[in-house]
Design an enzyme around this catalytic site. Structure first.
Site, mmCIF file in Angstrom:
data_model
loop_
_atom_site.group_PDB
_atom_site.id
_atom_site.type_symbol
_atom_site.label_atom_id
_atom_site.label_comp_id
_atom_site.label_asym_id
_atom_site.label_seq_id
_atom_site.Cartn_x
_atom_site.Cartn_y
_atom_site.Cartn_z
ATOM 1 N N ALA A 48 31.202 49.900 -27.230
ATOM 2 C CA ALA A 48 31.989 50.611 -26.219
ATOM 3 C C ALA A 48 32.448 49.697 -25.079
ATOM 4 O O ALA A 48 33.481 49.951 -24.457
ATOM 5 C CB ALA A 48 31.172 51.777 -25.671
ATOM 6 N N THR A 80 36.055 49.329 -22.208
ATOM 7 C CA THR A 80 35.989 49.783 -20.804
ATOM 8 C C THR A 80 37.191 49.258 -20.009
ATOM 9 O O THR A 80 37.690 49.938 -19.123
ATOM 10 C CB THR A 80 34.667 49.382 -20.111
ATOM 11 N N PHE A 128 28.695 54.103 -22.924
ATOM 12 C CA PHE A 128 27.592 55.058 -22.883
ATOM 13 C C PHE A 128 26.431 54.553 -22.032
ATOM 14 O O PHE A 128 25.907 55.273 -21.202
ATOM 15 C CB PHE A 128 27.094 55.350 -24.302
ATOM 16 N N ARG A 129 26.056 53.281 -22.274
ATOM 17 C CA ARG A 129 24.811 52.818 -21.660
ATOM 18 C C ARG A 129 24.996 51.795 -20.561
ATOM 19 O O ARG A 129 24.019 51.358 -19.957
ATOM 20 C CB ARG A 129 23.877 52.255 -22.748
ATOM 21 N N ILE A 170 35.390 54.584 -31.658
ATOM 22 C CA ILE A 170 36.185 55.566 -32.405
ATOM 23 C C ILE A 170 37.609 55.638 -31.855
ATOM 24 O O ILE A 170 38.382 56.492 -32.258
ATOM 25 C CB ILE A 170 35.525 56.968 -32.333
ATOM 26 N N ASP A 171 37.945 54.734 -30.918
ATOM 27 C CA ASP A 171 39.208 54.871 -30.190
ATOM 28 C C ASP A 171 40.425 54.302 -30.922
ATOM 29 O O ASP A 171 41.566 54.515 -30.496
ATOM 30 C CB ASP A 171 39.082 54.244 -28.790
ATOM 31 N N HIS A 212 31.563 54.414 -36.878
ATOM 32 C CA HIS A 212 31.342 55.763 -36.356
ATOM 33 C C HIS A 212 32.569 56.658 -36.489
ATOM 34 O O HIS A 212 32.685 57.651 -35.785
ATOM 35 C CB HIS A 212 30.874 55.690 -34.905
ATOM 36 N N CYS A 255 35.556 72.436 -47.974
ATOM 37 C CA CYS A 255 36.266 71.818 -49.104
ATOM 38 C C CYS A 255 36.539 70.332 -48.875
ATOM 39 O O CYS A 255 37.088 69.675 -49.756
ATOM 40 C CB CYS A 255 37.576 72.563 -49.363
ATOM 41 N N CYS A 273 40.036 77.157 -46.939
ATOM 42 C CA CYS A 273 38.781 77.793 -47.365
ATOM 43 C C CYS A 273 38.047 78.491 -46.217
ATOM 44 O O CYS A 273 36.972 79.043 -46.426
ATOM 45 C CB CYS A 273 37.861 76.756 -48.013
HETATM 46 P P1 NAD Z 1 26.925 51.117 -25.138
HETATM 47 O O1 NAD Z 1 27.608 52.039 -24.195
HETATM 48 O O2 NAD Z 1 25.554 51.436 -25.578
HETATM 49 O O3 NAD Z 1 26.900 49.651 -24.523
HETATM 50 C C1 NAD Z 1 28.043 49.041 -23.989
HETATM 51 C C2 NAD Z 1 27.641 47.654 -23.528
HETATM 52 O O4 NAD Z 1 28.820 46.963 -23.136
HETATM 53 C C3 NAD Z 1 26.686 47.680 -22.318
HETATM 54 O O5 NAD Z 1 25.645 46.748 -22.534
HETATM 55 C C4 NAD Z 1 27.605 47.236 -21.151
HETATM 56 O O6 NAD Z 1 26.890 46.507 -20.172
HETATM 57 C C5 NAD Z 1 28.616 46.372 -21.864
HETATM 58 N N1 NAD Z 1 29.934 46.359 -21.228
HETATM 59 C C6 NAD Z 1 30.596 47.403 -20.676
HETATM 60 N N2 NAD Z 1 31.836 47.020 -20.287
HETATM 61 C C7 NAD Z 1 31.924 45.682 -20.585
HETATM 62 C C8 NAD Z 1 32.952 44.727 -20.410
HETATM 63 N N3 NAD Z 1 34.131 45.039 -19.848
HETATM 64 N N4 NAD Z 1 32.719 43.467 -20.838
HETATM 65 C C9 NAD Z 1 31.522 43.117 -21.395
HETATM 66 N N5 NAD Z 1 30.510 43.992 -21.573
HETATM 67 C C10 NAD Z 1 30.730 45.272 -21.190
HETATM 68 O O7 NAD Z 1 27.906 50.932 -26.364
HETATM 69 P P2 NAD Z 1 27.606 50.827 -27.898
HETATM 70 O O8 NAD Z 1 26.553 49.809 -28.132
HETATM 71 O O9 NAD Z 1 28.920 50.681 -28.547
HETATM 72 O O10 NAD Z 1 27.024 52.264 -28.267
HETATM 73 C C11 NAD Z 1 27.661 53.436 -27.799
HETATM 74 C C12 NAD Z 1 28.042 54.431 -28.870
HETATM 75 O O11 NAD Z 1 28.922 55.389 -28.320
HETATM 76 C C13 NAD Z 1 28.821 53.781 -29.972
HETATM 77 O O12 NAD Z 1 28.147 54.134 -31.109
HETATM 78 C C14 NAD Z 1 30.211 54.392 -29.957
HETATM 79 O O13 NAD Z 1 30.480 55.049 -31.170
HETATM 80 C C15 NAD Z 1 30.190 55.470 -28.920
HETATM 81 N N6 NAD Z 1 31.238 55.277 -27.883
HETATM 82 C C16 NAD Z 1 32.488 54.873 -28.254
HETATM 83 C C17 NAD Z 1 33.442 54.676 -27.282
HETATM 84 C C18 NAD Z 1 34.812 54.201 -27.725
HETATM 85 O O14 NAD Z 1 35.218 54.484 -28.836
HETATM 86 N N7 NAD Z 1 35.542 53.470 -26.872
HETATM 87 C C19 NAD Z 1 33.149 54.891 -25.937
HETATM 88 C C20 NAD Z 1 31.850 55.332 -25.591
HETATM 89 C C21 NAD Z 1 30.892 55.513 -26.589
#
Ligand code: NAD
Length: 258
Positions: free
Chosen positions: A38, A42, A49-50, A117-118, A133, A144, A169
């Site tokens: 993710a 950003t 997420f985290r 998923i974007d 994902h 179906c 269905c």
């Molecule tokens: P996560 O949110 O767990 O971790 C993201 C990591 O990226 C963090 O450690 C953060 O510090 C780091 N980070 C954030 N912005 C950054 C940047 N600009 N440059 C460098 N590092 C950066 O993400 P994950 O490990 O992908 O797990 C989250 C789950 O949620 C995934 O399985 C995903 O499917 C889903 N998700 C997807 C999206 C999307 O599709 N864009 C968005 C949110 C969550």
């Protein structure tokens, strides 16, 4: 040997010289495969997420975006999920997505494996993308298994059809994304084989806390990580770039692609 590049606090890496060790690794440890999380998106305005301020800080949101809520309370699920999905549709690829597409075109990147998923890698021009994902291009019938374009599901929800039903269905439709409580989709074995055979796995913007993607770095001979914040697997990596994904990948592509 572990090398850390960039500051601890997420200092942006901007100059190609700072990325030279990673550029050397990329050139010499082919084929390279990238795993994105993710944090890759950003910079396109999609929250992670985290990370600090990430969506996961709300336990309620996590619960609402689960398979259980989709089945038991579709109204609540879609009230939470649709604004997120809409933001993903509106988002544009950032410099990091574009840099990865350039690396692939230059023959230096075999494939992108993504947890996202974007759909932004494909929109940036990457052609080999394994979406662990799922994605937001289609939805599927839970009865179906027919696929429909994702906007059809959104339209039904907007009309108040909850749950949105398959017109063939009448079983509920669901987004083609992996939800909390879902089993991971098919195709993970292909991903494992790709990682096992690659010379370098470069992980970008993932907390490496979500399995099974978080197991992938265990399968590779050489690991490099670009992330703003530490991950549990930093100590296994040959190189850790502590910084912004978009700036680091742009500088990397500038360094290795003429
Ligand atoms: P996560 O949110 O767990 O971790 C993201 C990591 O990226 C963090 O450690 C953060 O510090 C780091 N980070 C954030 N912005 C950054 C940047 N600009 N440059 C460098 N590092 C950066 O993400 P994950 O490990 O992908 O797990 C989250 C789950 O949620 C995934 O399985 C995903 O499917 C889903 N998700 C997807 C999206 C999307 O599709 N864009 C968005 C949110 C969550």
């Amino acid at each position: 040997m572990l090398a850390k590049l960039g500051g601890q606090g997420g200092t942006a890496i901007a100059t190609p010289a700072e990325l030279r060790p990673l550029a050397d690794l990329l050139r010499t440890a082919q084929p390279c495969v990238v795993l994105t999380g993710a944090g890759m998106s950003t910079a396109s305005g999609i929250p992670d997420f985290r990370g600090p301020g990430g969506l996961w800080r709300s336990a309620r949101l996590a619960r609402d975006l689960s398979l259980r809520t989709l089945s038991s309370n579709p109204r609540r699920f879609y009230r939470r999920a649709l604004p997120l999905f809409a933001a993903m549709h509106r988002a544009q690829p950032n410099a990091g997505h574009l840099a990865l597409a350039r690396l692939e075109q230059a023959g230096l990147l075999q494939a992108v494996i993504t947890q996202n998923i974007d759909g932004l890698h494909q929109r940036a021009g990457s052609s080999r993308v394994l979406e662990l994902h799922g994605h937001l291009r289609t939805a599927s019938c839970t009865g179906c298994l027919r696929r429909v374009p994702f906007p059809d599901l959104v339209e039904k929800v907007a009309r108040g059809e909850l749950p949105p039903l398959c017109k063939h269905c009448t079983f509920p439709l669901r987004p083609d994304v992996v939800l909390f409580g879902d089993l991971l989709g098919l195709g993970f074995e292909d991903t494992r084989q790709l990682v096992k055979a690659c010379g370098l796995l470069l992980v970008v913007g993932s907390s490496l806390e979500v399995t099974p993607a978080a197991y992938l770095p265990m399968l590779t001979r050489r690991l490099a990580i670009i992330n703003r914040t530490p991950t549990p697997l930093d100590s296994r990596a040959q190189l850790v770039v502590r910084g912004e994904a978009a700036a680091a990948l742009e500088a990397l592509a500038r360094e290795v692609v003429a």
